[in-house]
Structures are given as structure tokens and as C-alpha cells.
Design an enzyme around this catalytic site. Structure first.
Site, PDB file in Angstrom:
ATOM      1  N   ASP A 153      40.450 -19.404 -31.737  1.00 39.40           N
ATOM      2  CA  ASP A 153      39.917 -20.502 -32.534  1.00 39.40           C
ATOM      3  C   ASP A 153      39.814 -21.792 -31.718  1.00 39.40           C
ATOM      4  OD1 ASP A 153      42.328 -22.153 -32.841  1.00 39.40           O
ATOM      5  OD2 ASP A 153      43.090 -20.568 -34.134  1.00 39.40           O
ATOM      6  N   TYR A 154      39.175 -22.783 -32.299  1.00 37.52           N
ATOM      7  CA  TYR A 154      38.845 -24.043 -31.635  1.00 37.52           C
ATOM      8  C   TYR A 154      40.067 -24.704 -31.005  1.00 37.52           C
ATOM      9  CZ  TYR A 154      36.752 -28.731 -31.135  1.00 37.52           C
ATOM     10  OH  TYR A 154      36.288 -29.933 -30.654  1.00 37.52           O
TER      11      TYR A 154
END
Length: 234
Positions: A102-103
Site C-alpha cells: 500500500d501507499y
């Protein structure tokens, strides 16, 4: 060949994610939108496109190891203008990230156009171990570790058992090493949330016995032959 297997072998996505792409109406065969997941493709004669762009099963494979930094996403493009892994890695031979980080997470990411390898590393049935360095706010006690190791319910489904050990403790944070066998969306962060813990750092450091090592944040290199062989047979 089933359309999802074809897309996977083209390196578009895993079979599961290819099904999602088909459901979104993004796949066409010979100019007609595919509406059924069980659609069969004639790999010799049919023309397949995703988002209007032709895709074909590659004859040459590219394998890249990337140390993903925090603040970029594991997609080819982003409609919100955020950085993607391809702001760091050349997008050659229509390569795609294997799985996701994820980011706000960082670390080991394989990028390839080998659909067989993508399927092997991402399908839950294969239970490929992926190891992470995790830092949480505050302390954690043995009873809480036991709860996580046994599996907790996130998004209505219990996670599989995991390996988890404390590496270091400070007055404000605890560093752990965690090995999971799935790869659900934000799985580790959500697992710790179930016991009231906030993850402030998350880095994938290994897939099986293959460890990241030697690459700085945002750096990449081509995989060596023995590394490719290991991943294909893990």
C-alpha cells in the site's frame, strides 16, 4: 484458453485480479466487450485488448526486484496523480507489480511480465510466506502476540496463522518481524488494529527465503537467474 488465464500469462494481473478487470468491462476480444468470466480465447487468432490496448502473451520475460519507497502506489497509473512504481522503474515489456504494497508501506516488490510467476506468488492456495519488518506505537504483551499468531477477523474473515516475534522495544515503540501467508488488502495494519495497535512503519523484507538486501529505497535491479529459478519453484 480461459480469458483470466490468458490475461495472467500476458502479465496484466493475477487470475483473480483479471476477473475483476473483466467485471469492470475493461476487456474486449475482437472488438467486443467480454461479459462472462469463463470466456475462452483462441490464442492463435483472437485479438485481446485491455482498456483499448492490445495484450499478448510475451515471448521474453523481464524480472525486476524493486525496493518500493513509502509514498508511491503499486499500479501502472493513478488517476489522483500520485507517484507509481513506474516513476522509478522503466515500464518495459508491459511489466506489472506482483501483488501489492500500500501507499504507506515500503520494501520488496517483484515486477515482471511472467503471468505464471505472478499467479504462483499471489494465489492464496500456494501460501507463499512473506516477511515484514513492523513498528507499532507503544508496547505489546505476549497475550496480544498470541491472538495475532492464531488469526483475527478482518473484513469479516479470519486471517491465517502467522509468525510474529518482537525484535526490539523502546519507550515509545515496538519493532517486530511478521510472516504472513496471504496478502489481503492492508492485512497487517488491520490485524494490529484489532488489538488496538497502530502500525507506524511497515516494510516487506522477504518472499520465502529470498530477502531484499542491498537496495536503497527507490532502487531496483534485474533478478539473477538463480533468484528467478527459486521464485518459480518456491
Amino acid at each position: 484458453m480461459r480469458i483470466n488465464k490468458y490475461l495472467a500469462e500476458c502479465g496484466v494481473a493475477s487470475r483473480r485480479n483479471s476477473d475483476l478487470i473483466i467485471k469492470e468491462g475493461r476487456v474486449s476480444v475482437n472488438g467486443k466487450k467480454v461479459e462472462t468470466l469463463g470466456f475462452d480465447v483462441n490464442i492463435e487468432h483472437d485479438s485481446v485488448t485491455v482498456d483499448g490496448k492490445p495484450v499478448k502473451i510475451p515471448t521474453e520475460f523481464t524480472y525486476i526486484l524493486f525496493n518500493k519507497p513509502k509514498g508511491c502506489i503499486t499500479t501502472v497509473s493513478d488517476d489522483k496523480g500520485r507517484k507509481t512504481v513506474f516513476d522509478y522503474v522503466p515500464n518495459e515489456n508491459r511489466i506489472f507489480p506482483v501483488g501489492r504494497l500500500d501507499y504507506d508501506s515500503e520494501g520488496m516488490l517483484i515486477i515482471t511480465n511472467d503471468g505464471e510467476l505472478t499467479e504462483r506468488l499471489t494465489h492464496p492456495r500456494n501460501e507463499i510466506p512473506k516477511t515484514y519488518s513492523v513498528r507499532i506505537e507503544g508496547d505489546i504483551v505476549e497475550s496480544e502476540l498470541a491472538v495475532l499468531r492464531a488469526g483475527v477477523v478482518i473484513d469479516g474473515k479470519k486471517t491465517r496463522k502467522c509468525k510474529l516475534k518482537v525484535i526490539d522495544r523502546t519507550k515509545t515503540h515496538t519493532k517486530l518481524e511478521m510472516t504472513i501467508y496471504e496478502g489481503r488488502n492492508r492485512e497487517i495494519r488491520k490485524m494490529f488494529e484489532t488489538i488496538g495497535k497502530n502500525v507506524v512503519f511497515l516494510k516487506r523484507i522477504a518472499i520465502g527465503d529470498f530477502r531484499l538486501g542491498g537496495l536503497g529505497r527507490g532502487e531496483w535491479r534485474y533478478l539473477k537467474d538463480f533468484e528467478i529459478e527459486y521464485l518459480l519453484n518456491i
